[in-house]
Design a protein around this motif. Structure first.
Motif, PDB file in Angstrom:
ATOM      1  N   PRO A 175       5.963   3.581  -9.826  1.00 26.43           N
ATOM      2  CA  PRO A 175       5.001   4.106  -8.851  1.00 26.43           C
ATOM      3  C   PRO A 175       3.571   3.645  -9.127  1.00 26.43           C
ATOM      4  CG  PRO A 175       6.541   5.813  -9.483  1.00 26.43           C
ATOM      5  CD  PRO A 175       6.816   4.642 -10.400  1.00 26.43           C
ATOM      6  N   GLY A 176       3.234   3.472 -10.412  1.00 28.44           N
ATOM      7  CA  GLY A 176       1.882   3.052 -10.760  1.00 28.44           C
ATOM      8  C   GLY A 176       1.522   1.668 -10.269  1.00 28.44           C
ATOM      9  N   LYS A 177       2.533   0.870  -9.918  1.00 27.05           N
ATOM     10  CA  LYS A 177       2.284  -0.495  -9.460  1.00 27.05           C
ATOM     11  C   LYS A 177       2.691  -0.717  -8.014  1.00 27.05           C
ATOM     12  CE  LYS A 177       2.632  -2.315 -14.142  1.00 27.05           C
ATOM     13  NZ  LYS A 177       3.342  -3.186 -15.094  1.00 27.05           N
ATOM     14  N   ALA A 178       3.108   0.323  -7.337  1.00 23.95           N
ATOM     15  CA  ALA A 178       3.603   0.187  -5.969  1.00 23.95           C
ATOM     16  C   ALA A 178       2.539  -0.370  -5.032  1.00 23.95           C
ATOM     17  CB  ALA A 178       4.104   1.540  -5.455  1.00 23.95           C
ATOM     18  N   GLU A 179       1.292   0.048  -5.219  1.00 24.53           N
ATOM     19  CA  GLU A 179       0.243  -0.368  -4.287  1.00 24.53           C
ATOM     20  C   GLU A 179      -0.056  -1.859  -4.364  1.00 24.53           C
ATOM     21  OE1 GLU A 179      -2.854   2.886  -3.398  1.00 24.53           O
ATOM     22  OE2 GLU A 179      -2.247   3.282  -5.469  1.00 24.53           O
ATOM     23  N   ARG A 180       0.409  -2.526  -5.423  1.00 20.43           N
ATOM     24  CA  ARG A 180       0.247  -3.977  -5.497  1.00 20.43           C
ATOM     25  C   ARG A 180       0.981  -4.677  -4.358  1.00 20.43           C
ATOM     26  NH1 ARG A 180       0.910  -5.892 -11.834  1.00 20.43           N
ATOM     27  NH2 ARG A 180      -0.499  -4.378 -12.771  1.00 20.43           N
ATOM     28  N   LEU A 181       1.978  -4.016  -3.790  1.00 23.07           N
ATOM     29  CA  LEU A 181       2.839  -4.659  -2.806  1.00 23.07           C
ATOM     30  C   LEU A 181       2.270  -4.653  -1.397  1.00 23.07           C
ATOM     31  CD1 LEU A 181       6.330  -3.409  -4.013  1.00 23.07           C
ATOM     32  CD2 LEU A 181       4.976  -5.347  -4.807  1.00 23.07           C
ATOM     33  N   HIS A 182       1.055  -4.129  -1.226  1.00 25.29           N
ATOM     34  CA  HIS A 182       0.428  -4.143   0.092  1.00 25.29           C
ATOM     35  C   HIS A 182       0.353  -5.551   0.666  1.00 25.29           C
ATOM     36  CE1 HIS A 182      -1.402   0.010  -0.516  1.00 25.29           C
ATOM     37  NE2 HIS A 182      -0.913   0.056   0.698  1.00 25.29           N
ATOM     38  N   VAL A 183       0.265  -6.551  -0.213  1.00 27.22           N
ATOM     39  CA  VAL A 183       0.096  -7.934   0.249  1.00 27.22           C
ATOM     40  C   VAL A 183       1.309  -8.417   1.046  1.00 27.22           C
ATOM     41  CG1 VAL A 183      -1.493  -8.556  -1.594  1.00 27.22           C
ATOM     42  CG2 VAL A 183       0.962  -8.849  -1.957  1.00 27.22           C
ATOM     43  N   PHE A 184       2.465  -7.723   0.926  1.00 29.66           N
ATOM     44  CA  PHE A 184       3.663  -8.150   1.646  1.00 29.66           C
ATOM     45  C   PHE A 184       3.875  -7.390   2.947  1.00 29.66           C
ATOM     46  CE2 PHE A 184       4.515  -9.508  -2.711  1.00 29.66           C
ATOM     47  CZ  PHE A 184       4.872 -10.826  -2.486  1.00 29.66           C
ATOM     48  N   GLU A 197       8.351   8.393  -3.690  1.00 33.84           N
ATOM     49  CA  GLU A 197       6.973   8.436  -4.178  1.00 33.84           C
ATOM     50  C   GLU A 197       6.257   7.117  -3.917  1.00 33.84           C
ATOM     51  OE1 GLU A 197       4.424   9.126  -8.340  1.00 33.84           O
ATOM     52  OE2 GLU A 197       6.619   9.163  -8.364  1.00 33.84           O
ATOM     53  N   GLU A 198       6.937   6.010  -4.190  1.00 34.96           N
ATOM     54  CA  GLU A 198       6.336   4.693  -3.997  1.00 34.96           C
ATOM     55  C   GLU A 198       6.038   4.417  -2.526  1.00 34.96           C
ATOM     56  OE1 GLU A 198       8.654   2.891  -7.902  1.00 34.96           O
ATOM     57  OE2 GLU A 198       9.515   2.710  -5.900  1.00 34.96           O
ATOM     58  N   ALA A 199       6.944   4.852  -1.647  1.00 31.37           N
ATOM     59  CA  ALA A 199       6.699   4.706  -0.209  1.00 31.37           C
ATOM     60  C   ALA A 199       5.454   5.485   0.197  1.00 31.37           C
ATOM     61  CB  ALA A 199       7.908   5.196   0.580  1.00 31.37           C
ATOM     62  N   GLY A 200       5.286   6.680  -0.369  1.00 31.12           N
ATOM     63  CA  GLY A 200       4.103   7.472  -0.074  1.00 31.12           C
ATOM     64  C   GLY A 200       2.821   6.804  -0.525  1.00 31.12           C
ATOM     65  N   LEU A 201       2.868   6.173  -1.699  1.00 32.13           N
ATOM     66  CA  LEU A 201       1.686   5.473  -2.196  1.00 32.13           C
ATOM     67  C   LEU A 201       1.332   4.281  -1.311  1.00 32.13           C
ATOM     68  CD1 LEU A 201       2.507   5.561  -6.017  1.00 32.13           C
ATOM     69  CD2 LEU A 201       0.589   6.715  -4.890  1.00 32.13           C
ATOM     70  N   LEU A 202       2.340   3.560  -0.854  1.00 31.24           N
ATOM     71  CA  LEU A 202       2.085   2.408   0.013  1.00 31.24           C
ATOM     72  C   LEU A 202       1.525   2.836   1.371  1.00 31.24           C
ATOM     73  CD1 LEU A 202       5.216   0.257  -0.817  1.00 31.24           C
ATOM     74  CD2 LEU A 202       2.857  -0.558  -0.919  1.00 31.24           C
ATOM     75  N   CYS A 203       1.937   4.018   1.843  1.00 26.02           N
ATOM     76  CA  CYS A 203       1.483   4.507   3.147  1.00 26.02           C
ATOM     77  C   CYS A 203       0.353   5.522   3.025  1.00 26.02           C
ATOM     78  CB  CYS A 203       2.651   5.127   3.914  1.00 26.02           C
ATOM     79  SG  CYS A 203       3.950   3.932   4.348  1.00 26.02           S
TER      80      CYS A 203
END
Length: 297
Positions: A175-184, A197-203
């Motif tokens: 989860p701590g690195k999920a937001e790195r994936l915004h580039v995709f 949790e990771e989906a929530g962080l991305l959104c």
């Protein structure tokens, strides 16, 4: 090993140091258990699982030439892993991951993947020099991408013509690195494998369940979003619509690597031609078998 791989696993290959206890644990707990050290890392875990499900993975990663790195390379070779394309560093130490798991799940973990991050684009050399592909003749198979890579390198991959024809499958690593994936988000072929949790962080919100999360992540620009939620229902949203299935209930004996097993089983099922519903069923069964301690996984 000469066979052409059918999936490239890009990211962390390191030593997993895992302490496990059957006892319920809280902060400050001191309990009996077992400590193991095995080859691990997101890319490695996916590759091992993909191999078990009949695929031929190759690993693009960074491994030091220190004693731990030499030992790790030998261990990978014994497991039949294709490490021909790994970047071997003279000055970077081999990475490590340490976790503590109790009867109530993962208590804490630390990923020391600094060498992978420092190696940067050097791990992708064979995708650009014609060995596996190039800008002119891109790799056309599946790619499992580990979110442990630095944001700059992930952005580079998202725009790189060497990946233009790849079936790109992405795992955030934590989860701590999920937001790195915004580039995709907005990438035409990127499939996100994330937990709730990771989906929530991305959104940048919280979701009640995986179906809501998968739909929102797809609406936000993911070509496809596969969202898991532990023992609750998992969902897959994309151009095919929405698929939601609940895993069977099992006694949990381990958790590290469960998401990687799910992802590998899902990819392998689709490689065999399975429809989204069947692929989800296969992946959930594999993950349930894994966390319940099936010795074959």
């Amino acid at each position: 090993m000469t066979a052409q791989p059918d999936i490239l696993c890009i990211g962390a290959v390191l030593w997993d140091i895992i302490g496990r206890s059957a006892s319920h644990m809280e902060r400050g707990s001191d309990v009996p258990g077992r400590i193991t050290r095995l080859p691990g890392g997101v890319a490695m875990n996916i590759a091992m699982a993909a191999q078990r499900f009949g695929m031929r993975p190759a690993l693009l990663t960074a491994v030091g030439r220190d004693p731990e790195g030499e030992e790790l390379m030998k261990a990978c070779a014994r497991m039949g892993m294709d490490m021909r394309h790994a970047y071997r560093s003279e000055d970077l130490p081999t990475d490590r991951y340490m976790a503590v798991e109790g009867g109530n799940g993962l208590i804490a973990a630390i990923a020391d993947a600094h060498s992978l991050e420092a190696a940067g684009g050097r791990i992708l050399a064979t995708l650009r020099d014609g060995t596996l592909g190039s800008a002119e003749t891109p790799w056309e198979g599946r790619v499992a991408l580990d979110g442990n890579l630095k944001t700059d390198l992930l952005r580079e991959i998202a725009l790189d013509p060497a990946f233009a024809r790849a079936d790109l499958r992405i795992a955030p690593a934590s989860p701590g690195k999920a937001e790195r994936l915004h580039v995709f988000l907005g990438h035409p072929s990127a499939v996100f494998y994330v937990n709730l949790e990771e989906a929530g962080l991305l959104c940048q919100t919280r979701f009640a369940d995986s179906a809501e999360a998968a739909r929102a992540l797809h609406d936000r620009g993911a070509a496809r979003a596969v969202v898991t939620d532990g023992g609750n229902a998992a969902s897959d949203a994309g151009a095919h619509g929405l698929v939601t299935k609940r895993p069977r209930a099992v006694l949990v004996t381990r958790v590290t690597g469960a998401g990687d097993t799910f992802m590998a089983a899902h990819m392998a099922a689709e490689a065999r031609g399975a429809a989204p519903e069947a692929a989800m069923e296969t992946a959930l069964t594999a993950a349930a078998d894994y966390v319940s301690g099936d010795t074959n996984l």
